[in-house]
Write a protein that holds these residues in place. Structure first.
Motif, PDB file in Angstrom:
ATOM      1  N   VAL A  17      21.515   5.645  42.187  1.00 36.72           N
ATOM      2  CA  VAL A  17      20.952   6.965  41.920  1.00 36.72           C
ATOM      3  C   VAL A  17      19.606   7.093  42.614  1.00 36.72           C
ATOM      4  CG1 VAL A  17      20.118   8.539  40.143  1.00 36.72           C
ATOM      5  CG2 VAL A  17      22.168   7.175  39.735  1.00 36.72           C
ATOM      6  N   VAL A  18      19.450   8.184  43.339  1.00 37.21           N
ATOM      7  CA  VAL A  18      18.241   8.423  44.128  1.00 37.21           C
ATOM      8  C   VAL A  18      17.382   9.482  43.458  1.00 37.21           C
ATOM      9  CG1 VAL A  18      17.347   9.126  46.375  1.00 37.21           C
ATOM     10  CG2 VAL A  18      19.489   7.827  46.229  1.00 37.21           C
ATOM     11  N   SER A  19      16.114   9.207  43.319  1.00 33.63           N
ATOM     12  CA  SER A  19      15.182  10.222  42.819  1.00 33.63           C
ATOM     13  C   SER A  19      14.087  10.448  43.834  1.00 33.63           C
ATOM     14  CB  SER A  19      14.569   9.783  41.482  1.00 33.63           C
ATOM     15  OG  SER A  19      13.847   8.579  41.633  1.00 33.63           O
ATOM     16  N   GLY A  20      13.604  11.675  43.914  1.00 38.31           N
ATOM     17  CA  GLY A  20      12.538  12.015  44.838  1.00 38.31           C
ATOM     18  C   GLY A  20      13.022  12.541  46.179  1.00 38.31           C
ATOM     19  N   ARG A  21      14.340  12.475  46.386  1.00 35.86           N
ATOM     20  CA  ARG A  21      14.891  12.936  47.650  1.00 35.86           C
ATOM     21  C   ARG A  21      16.372  13.188  47.462  1.00 35.86           C
ATOM     22  NH1 ARG A  21      12.920  14.884  52.583  1.00 35.86           N
ATOM     23  NH2 ARG A  21      14.638  14.818  54.055  1.00 35.86           N
ATOM     24  N   SER A  22      16.905  14.234  48.110  1.00 36.66           N
ATOM     25  CA  SER A  22      18.335  14.475  48.027  1.00 36.66           C
ATOM     26  C   SER A  22      19.097  13.434  48.858  1.00 36.66           C
ATOM     27  CB  SER A  22      18.659  15.870  48.556  1.00 36.66           C
ATOM     28  OG  SER A  22      20.055  16.046  48.655  1.00 36.66           O
ATOM     29  N   VAL A  23      20.249  12.996  48.356  1.00 39.50           N
ATOM     30  CA  VAL A  23      21.066  12.057  49.125  1.00 39.50           C
ATOM     31  C   VAL A  23      21.680  12.723  50.344  1.00 39.50           C
ATOM     32  CG1 VAL A  23      21.591  10.561  47.187  1.00 39.50           C
ATOM     33  CG2 VAL A  23      23.106  12.498  47.706  1.00 39.50           C
ATOM     34  N   THR A  24      21.751  14.037  50.313  1.00 39.84           N
ATOM     35  CA  THR A  24      22.310  14.759  51.451  1.00 39.84           C
ATOM     36  C   THR A  24      21.305  14.745  52.600  1.00 39.84           C
ATOM     37  OG1 THR A  24      23.504  16.215  49.948  1.00 39.84           O
ATOM     38  CG2 THR A  24      23.258  16.949  52.211  1.00 39.84           C
ATOM     39  N   GLY A  25      21.775  14.339  53.777  1.00 36.06           N
ATOM     40  CA  GLY A  25      20.905  14.361  54.939  1.00 36.06           C
ATOM     41  C   GLY A  25      20.039  13.140  55.106  1.00 36.06           C
ATOM     42  N   THR A  26      20.329  12.071  54.368  1.00 34.73           N
ATOM     43  CA  THR A  26      19.573  10.842  54.548  1.00 34.73           C
ATOM     44  C   THR A  26      20.542   9.665  54.570  1.00 34.73           C
ATOM     45  OG1 THR A  26      17.680   9.555  53.742  1.00 34.73           O
ATOM     46  CG2 THR A  26      19.154  10.430  52.085  1.00 34.73           C
ATOM     47  N   THR A  27      20.242   8.688  55.369  1.00 37.33           N
ATOM     48  CA  THR A  27      21.097   7.505  55.481  1.00 37.33           C
ATOM     49  C   THR A  27      20.764   6.508  54.384  1.00 37.33           C
ATOM     50  OG1 THR A  27      21.348   7.758  57.872  1.00 37.33           O
ATOM     51  CG2 THR A  27      21.708   5.563  56.963  1.00 37.33           C
ATOM     52  N   LEU A  28      21.802   6.061  53.701  1.00 35.33           N
ATOM     53  CA  LEU A  28      21.638   5.071  52.637  1.00 35.33           C
ATOM     54  C   LEU A  28      22.609   3.931  52.873  1.00 35.33           C
ATOM     55  CD1 LEU A  28      21.354   7.640  49.760  1.00 35.33           C
ATOM     56  CD2 LEU A  28      19.572   6.011  50.374  1.00 35.33           C
ATOM     57  N   ARG A  29      22.197   2.733  52.515  1.00 34.32           N
ATOM     58  CA  ARG A  29      22.995   1.541  52.783  1.00 34.32           C
ATOM     59  C   ARG A  29      23.114   0.661  51.552  1.00 34.32           C
ATOM     60  NH1 ARG A  29      20.313   0.144  58.712  1.00 34.32           N
ATOM     61  NH2 ARG A  29      21.661   1.560  59.894  1.00 34.32           N
ATOM     62  N   TRP A  30      24.196  -0.087  51.488  1.00 36.34           N
ATOM     63  CA  TRP A  30      24.385  -1.140  50.508  1.00 36.34           C
ATOM     64  C   TRP A  30      24.304  -2.487  51.223  1.00 36.34           C
ATOM     65  CZ3 TRP A  30      24.395  -0.889  45.366  1.00 36.34           C
ATOM     66  CH2 TRP A  30      24.682   0.326  44.745  1.00 36.34           C
ATOM     67  N   TYR A  31      23.517  -3.382  50.639  1.00 40.93           N
ATOM     68  CA  TYR A  31      23.395  -4.751  51.131  1.00 40.93           C
ATOM     69  C   TYR A  31      23.794  -5.715  50.016  1.00 40.93           C
ATOM     70  CZ  TYR A  31      20.603  -3.400  55.248  1.00 40.93           C
ATOM     71  OH  TYR A  31      20.173  -2.865  56.434  1.00 40.93           O
ATOM     72  N   ARG A  32      24.154  -6.925  50.429  1.00 40.00           N
ATOM     73  CA  ARG A  32      24.461  -8.004  49.486  1.00 40.00           C
ATOM     74  C   ARG A  32      23.597  -9.213  49.835  1.00 40.00           C
ATOM     75  NH1 ARG A  32      29.929  -8.589  49.966  1.00 40.00           N
ATOM     76  NH2 ARG A  32      29.675  -9.881  51.832  1.00 40.00           N
ATOM     77  N   GLN A  33      23.069  -9.835  48.803  1.00 43.42           N
ATOM     78  CA  GLN A  33      22.309 -11.068  49.010  1.00 43.42           C
ATOM     79  C   GLN A  33      22.873 -12.178  48.147  1.00 43.42           C
ATOM     80  OE1 GLN A  33      18.023 -10.859  48.458  1.00 43.42           O
ATOM     81  NE2 GLN A  33      17.802 -12.562  49.882  1.00 43.42           N
ATOM     82  N   THR A  34      23.097 -13.322  48.783  1.00 44.12           N
ATOM     83  CA  THR A  34      23.535 -14.515  48.073  1.00 44.12           C
ATOM     84  C   THR A  34      22.476 -15.594  48.234  1.00 44.12           C
ATOM     85  OG1 THR A  34      24.792 -15.173  50.028  1.00 44.12           O
ATOM     86  CG2 THR A  34      25.990 -14.011  48.300  1.00 44.12           C
ATOM     87  N   PRO A  35      22.423 -16.551  47.306  1.00 42.05           N
ATOM     88  CA  PRO A  35      21.367 -17.573  47.359  1.00 42.05           C
ATOM     89  C   PRO A  35      21.329 -18.294  48.702  1.00 42.05           C
ATOM     90  CG  PRO A  35      22.492 -17.664  45.264  1.00 42.05           C
ATOM     91  CD  PRO A  35      23.266 -16.697  46.117  1.00 42.05           C
ATOM     92  N   GLY A  36      20.143 -18.413  49.259  1.00 43.78           N
ATOM     93  CA  GLY A  36      19.964 -19.151  50.506  1.00 43.78           C
ATOM     94  C   GLY A  36      20.296 -18.368  51.760  1.00 43.78           C
ATOM     95  N   LYS A  37      20.682 -17.116  51.601  1.00 40.22           N
ATOM     96  CA  LYS A  37      21.053 -16.309  52.765  1.00 40.22           C
ATOM     97  C   LYS A  37      20.236 -15.028  52.809  1.00 40.22           C
ATOM     98  CE  LYS A  37      25.877 -17.827  53.082  1.00 40.22           C
ATOM     99  NZ  LYS A  37      27.289 -17.371  53.137  1.00 40.22           N
ATOM    100  N   GLN A  38      20.146 -14.472  54.001  1.00 39.13           N
ATOM    101  CA  GLN A  38      19.488 -13.172  54.134  1.00 39.13           C
ATOM    102  C   GLN A  38      20.396 -12.077  53.596  1.00 39.13           C
ATOM    103  OE1 GLN A  38      18.507 -12.842  58.313  1.00 39.13           O
ATOM    104  NE2 GLN A  38      16.460 -13.654  57.967  1.00 39.13           N
ATOM    105  N   ARG A  39      19.786 -10.976  53.280  1.00 43.96           N
ATOM    106  CA  ARG A  39      20.591  -9.833  52.853  1.00 43.96           C
ATOM    107  C   ARG A  39      21.467  -9.384  54.009  1.00 43.96           C
ATOM    108  NH1 ARG A  39      16.241  -6.184  49.288  1.00 43.96           N
ATOM    109  NH2 ARG A  39      15.750  -7.895  47.850  1.00 43.96           N
ATOM    110  N   GLU A  40      22.726  -9.115  53.698  1.00 53.29           N
ATOM    111  CA  GLU A  40      23.648  -8.678  54.733  1.00 53.29           C
ATOM    112  C   GLU A  40      24.132  -7.269  54.434  1.00 53.29           C
ATOM    113  OE1 GLU A  40      27.311 -10.873  54.880  1.00 53.29           O
ATOM    114  OE2 GLU A  40      27.238 -11.339  52.747  1.00 53.29           O
ATOM    115  N   LEU A  41      24.265  -6.504  55.484  1.00 54.74           N
ATOM    116  CA  LEU A  41      24.707  -5.134  55.352  1.00 54.74           C
ATOM    117  C   LEU A  41      26.181  -5.097  54.972  1.00 54.74           C
ATOM    118  CD1 LEU A  41      24.130  -2.099  55.725  1.00 54.74           C
ATOM    119  CD2 LEU A  41      24.725  -2.391  58.134  1.00 54.74           C
TER     120      LEU A  41
END
Length: 113
Positions: free
Chosen positions: A23-47
């Motif tokens: 949930v996004v506050s302060g800005r409409s989700v329309t017209g903005t790029t949003l991403r999901w990342y995953r992070q596992t122990p010992g690794k960088q966040r991956e897209l």
């Protein structure tokens, strides 16, 4: 100021499904790029998935064919429907706004039998 709040994580058996929400506050989700990342122990966040400003969805790696990213304009949120979950999907999932360089606090997903 933009804030992102994730929810929907939990524990599930292999082959199961979960739907995460950012949930996004302060800005409409329309017209903005949003991403999901995953992070596992010992690794960088991956897209994992991207919803571009013009509404185009994109996926990386093993998310292709199993995950679906979508906008929910009524909630001002982006959702990530995750199907056929595998143990390798385990991690903390974060929502990220590219325009505002802002991360949510993350939500834990655990896939285990």
């Amino acid at each position: 100021q933009v804030q992102l709040v994730e929810s929907g994580g939990g524990s599930v058996q292999p082959g199961g499904s979960l739907t995460l929400s950012c949930v996004v506050s302060g800005r409409s989700v329309t017209g903005t790029t949003l991403r999901w990342y995953r992070q596992t122990p010992g690794k960088q966040r991956e897209l994992v998935a991207t919803m571009s400003a013009n509404g185009v969805a994109d996926y990386t790696g093993s998310a292709k064919g199993r995950f679906i990213i979508s906008r929910d304009n009524a909630k001002n949120a982006i959702d990530l429907q995750m199907n056929s979950l595998k143990p390798d999907d385990t991690g903390i999932y974060y929502c990220y706004s590219t325009r505002f360089n802002t991360w949510g606090q993350g939500t834990q997903v655990t896939v285990s039998s």
